[in-house]
Design a protein around this motif. Structure first.
Motif, short mmCIF file in Angstrom:
data_model
loop_
_atom_site.label_atom_id
_atom_site.label_comp_id
_atom_site.label_asym_id
_atom_site.label_seq_id
_atom_site.Cartn_x
_atom_site.Cartn_y
_atom_site.Cartn_z
N THR A 71 0.80 -1.34 0.24
CA THR A 71 0.06 -0.10 -0.05
C THR A 71 0.82 1.43 -0.04
O THR A 71 0.74 2.15 -0.81
N ILE A 72 1.92 1.36 0.91
CA ILE A 72 2.81 2.50 0.97
C ILE A 72 3.47 2.53 -0.31
O ILE A 72 3.58 3.72 -0.92
N GLY A 113 1.40 -9.57 -1.27
CA GLY A 113 1.80 -8.26 -0.76
C GLY A 113 3.20 -7.83 -0.96
O GLY A 113 3.47 -6.95 -1.48
N ILE A 114 4.00 -8.93 -0.36
CA ILE A 114 5.44 -8.81 -0.69
C ILE A 114 5.88 -8.57 -2.06
O ILE A 114 6.64 -7.75 -2.61
N ILE A 115 5.15 -9.51 -3.12
CA ILE A 115 5.47 -9.59 -4.33
C ILE A 115 5.30 -8.26 -4.98
O ILE A 115 6.01 -7.65 -5.70
N ASN A 116 3.99 -7.66 -4.69
CA ASN A 116 3.57 -6.39 -5.38
C ASN A 116 4.56 -5.35 -4.92
O ASN A 116 4.68 -4.23 -5.54
N THR A 117 5.15 -5.11 -3.86
CA THR A 117 5.95 -4.34 -3.19
C THR A 117 7.20 -4.51 -4.03
O THR A 117 8.07 -3.39 -4.40
N LEU A 118 7.76 -5.65 -4.20
CA LEU A 118 9.15 -5.75 -4.78
C LEU A 118 8.67 -5.34 -6.29
O LEU A 118 9.85 -5.04 -7.03
N ILE A 119 7.80 -5.34 -6.90
CA ILE A 119 7.72 -4.96 -8.37
C ILE A 119 7.52 -3.52 -8.57
O ILE A 119 7.44 -2.77 -9.73
#
Length: 705
Positions: free
Chosen positions: A13-14, A203-209
């Motif tokens: 989200t951030i 969630g982690i994967i979306n943060t990484l992309i």
């Protein structure tokens, strides 16, 4: 609450929020700012909603509502991808979306799915009708993942090499996003329930992309979009569908094994499987070699013809239409030929005015290539006679086919050379292209050879058109030069009028001191102006000289006297004791040799040397002007040295002297040859027929052998 899931979606989200702010600041520079902002906003809302829901153990609430947010998120990413494809193909953000029936069908399905996910009144009767065994939401989101991968592949595969650099990280990021979605929902559908650990890892994967999306956003803002070249639709669609089908089959086999033998999915196996799936996707998208291998496979097994000739012809015509100069055309010829067979590089050899072939341009040759091939080289004669594409794979298997061609220059230890492709214009060899090894080595068949020769003829036509345009430009320059000469003749007429006025009044006022002073002043002015005009006309004036028998030793002495004031001093060397007679106009030959000597002195430092050497090699007299100055490379000699109005002296020269010298020498049935290398000096060799070998027509200045 699962901490890893909560913090993963919180970070996502951030990250989306920060990326959204950055995109908003640079929205005016982004050609697809609206769809990009929309996709980031709904991605942030999707991740934020799941983050909030993770505070409460409301699994049912997450399933019923978060999937609706995910549907909106997917729809906005589809909208962005469709906008990019529309802008590339039609130079309009939304025109392709308006025209596509698939767009309307997908939009209707998304609306239906939103209503289905949010309304219990709609969901219940549909479930009763189709049965509980069919998980509509899981199947729908699995379809979304496949559609997303298909759109990403279309965007990337159909892009030009230059455009791929702009969109590469966007495609990698979205491919990763849709790949993990595909894995989550395919496994969930297989086991008839949502895989919560896999679902939570997104969630982690979306943060990484998000950094990949940030890089893509920056490149879109700074480089914009260009047109793409369309590829074969069947290959594009079948790659995604076949890949997803193989994955589903693999998952099904694993599921049956687990059900029958009591195994279970381990976290380690899942992570390894996901990692390998993403790496495989990136390799297929980014690796030129893998793309070449896939292209070879599909060409062999799916198409009756290996090439889409309409596409190749339109692409070639479009490429040629954008070119304006010989260097651009040379680079385009290499790239066009290399792209046809997926070669990694090559070089282009063009024919000069003497019929020899010189290296005009090269790209990733990877070996020490010959800079020049003579017109009588056996390989040139072989290609001109056979009109073959020389295939070094074929050479290795059947060397007897090429026994008449000396190919030793290309037989390097690296074995870099693969093909030598001739470019013919009406059966005359104008150039040839040397290609290095392919990314995916393969033998060529008749269709490859036909396409290469056909494209070669088209490119030879483009070269001929370029040369014709260049000749037309020179003709226009000569026309302008003649017009300037007319203006100069008008000035000469005025000067003659001034001198005539002095002569007319001389008898009456010759004893008047003031008249004498004025006359001298006027004559000084006339001399100054005439000297200026003669300086301008010296190189361009071409009267019909009368040829006579003359001694080159006397000409050399006059040239030495004429150039005595320049440095380094001219050294005249005679290698014989007899007189050396040729037929020509002494003034003209003296001026021409003086110009060549002047050029040598200008290119040589004061402590160097410039020599004029006279030799007798019956039936010719040889004049060599040699220096140890800065020298010239082969490309400059072939393309610029004898080109009129092309000078390296700026305003000090008109670029016509060497052209005029060669033209006059050819009129005398002679020849002019240049040997030079950067930093090693230059030797001009002028060859003229000896006087005793010629018959001079007393009625005409022309020569007969």
């Amino acid at each position: 609450m699962e901490p890893l899931v909560f913090y993963g979606y919180l970070l996502a989200t951030i990250a989306y929020f920060l990326l959204l702010l950055t995109a908003w600041v640079g929205r005016k520079k982004n050609p697809v700012a609206g769809p990009f902002l929309l996709a980031l906003a709904f991605s942030m809302l999707w991740a934020g909603y799941i983050t909030v829901c993770e505070y409460q153990p409301t699994y049912t609430l997450i399933i019923s509502t978060s999937l609706a947010f995910e549907t909106l998120r997917n729809a906005t990413w589809f909208f962005l991808l469709g906008t990019l494809i529309s802008r590339q193909q039609l130079n309009h953000n939304y025109l392709l979306l308006y025209r596509s029936r698939f767009t309307y069908m997908l939009a209707a399905f998304i609306v239906f799915l939103l209503v289905f996910e949010l309304s219990e009144d709609v969901r219940t009767p549909i479930k009763q009708f189709v049965g509980n065994q069919v998980h509509i939401r899981l199947m729908s989101h699995l379809m979304f993942a496949i559609i997303g991968l298909a759109l990403v592949e279309q965007l990337y595969r159909n892009a030009t090499t230059e455009l791929r650099w702009v969109i590469k990280f966007l495609c990698i990021g979205l491919a990763s996003l849709f790949t993990i979605d595909f894995i989550v929902f395919s496994k969930s559908l297989l086991f008839t329930s949502l895989d919560y650990p896999l679902w939570g890892s997104r969630g982690i994967i979306n943060t990484l992309i998000t950094p990949l999306l940030g890089i893509a956003m920056y490149r879109l803002q700074t480089h914009g979009m260009t047109d793409i070249s369309l590829s074969r639709t069947l290959v594009f669609h079948s790659t995604v569908l076949m890949g997803t089908g193989l994955y589903l089959i693999t998952m099904s086999l694993a599921g049956y094994y687990i059900r029958d033998f009591g195994g279970s999915w381990g976290e380690f196996a899942e992570i390894v499987f996901i990692f390998l799936a993403i790496i495989l996707l990136l390799v297929l998208f980014v690796s030129g070699r893998v793309r070449a291998l896939v292209k070879v496979y599909f060409n062999k097994h799916l198409f009756s013809y290996h090439y889409d000739y309409r596409e190749e012809w339109l692409k070639l015509s479009k490429t040629i239409a954008r070119l304006n100069s010989l260097p651009e055309l040379s680079a385009a010829i290499i790239k066009t030929m290399a792209d046809l067979v997926d070669s990694s590089g090559g070089g282009l050899w063009l024919k000069d005015e003497q019929g020899d072939f010189y290296l005009a341009d090269a790209k990733n040759l990877g070996f020490d290539s010959p800079q020049q091939l003579a017109a009588n080289h056996s390989m040139i004669l072989f290609i001109s006679k056979k009109q073959w594409v020389i295939d070094f794979y074929e050479l290795a298997e059947s060397p007897q086919l090429y026994k008449d061609a000396d190919l030793s220059l290309w037989m390097t230890p690296e074995k870099a050379v693969w093909l030598i492709i001739p470019l013919f214009l009406q059966n005359d060899l104008e150039a040839f292209v040397v290609l290095t090894q392919a990314r995916a080595p393969r033998p060529l068949n008749w269709e490859d050879h036909d396409l290469l020769k056909t494209v070669g003829k088209q490119l030879a036509n483009a070269l001929a058109l370029n040369h014709a345009s260049d000749a037309l430009s020179r003709s226009r320059q000569f026309e302008a030069y003649n017009r300037i000469s007319a203006y100069l003749v008008h000035d000469l007429k005025n000067l003659i009028a001034q001198v005539g006025l002095i002569v007319k009044n001389a008898e009456k006022h010759k004893r008047n001191p003031e008249f004498v002073d004025d006359a001298i002043t006027t004559l000084e002015n006339v001399v100054t102006k005439m000297d200026h005009l003669i300086t301008q006309l010296k190189k361009g004036h071409d009267p019909q000289y009368q040829n006579h028998r003359l001694n080159l030793a006397d000409v050399a002495a006059d040239v030495a006297l004429q150039q005595a004031g320049n440095r380094p001093a001219l050294q005249v060397l005679n290698t014989f004791t007899d007189d050396l007679f040729v037929v020509g106009e002494k003034t003209k030959i003296t001026a021409i040799l003086g110009h060549l000597v002047q050029n040598a002195q200008d290119a040589t430092p004061a402590d160097g040397f410039v020599k004029l050497i006279l030799e007798k090699q019956p039936p010719h007299a040889i004049i060599k002007i040699t220096d140890n100055g800065c020298g010239m490379d082969r490309k400059f000699i072939a393309e610029r040295l004898f080109k009129p109005f092309d000078t390296t002296k700026g305003n000090a020269g008109m670029g016509i002297g060497v052209y005029e010298a060669r033209d006059y020498i050819r009129r005398l049935a002679g020849s002019c040859h240049v040997d030079s290398a950067p930093g090693l000096g230059t030797t001009f060799t002028v060859c003229l027929p000896l006087a005793e070998e010629l018959i001079v027509d007393p009625e005409s200045p022309s020569l007969q052998v």
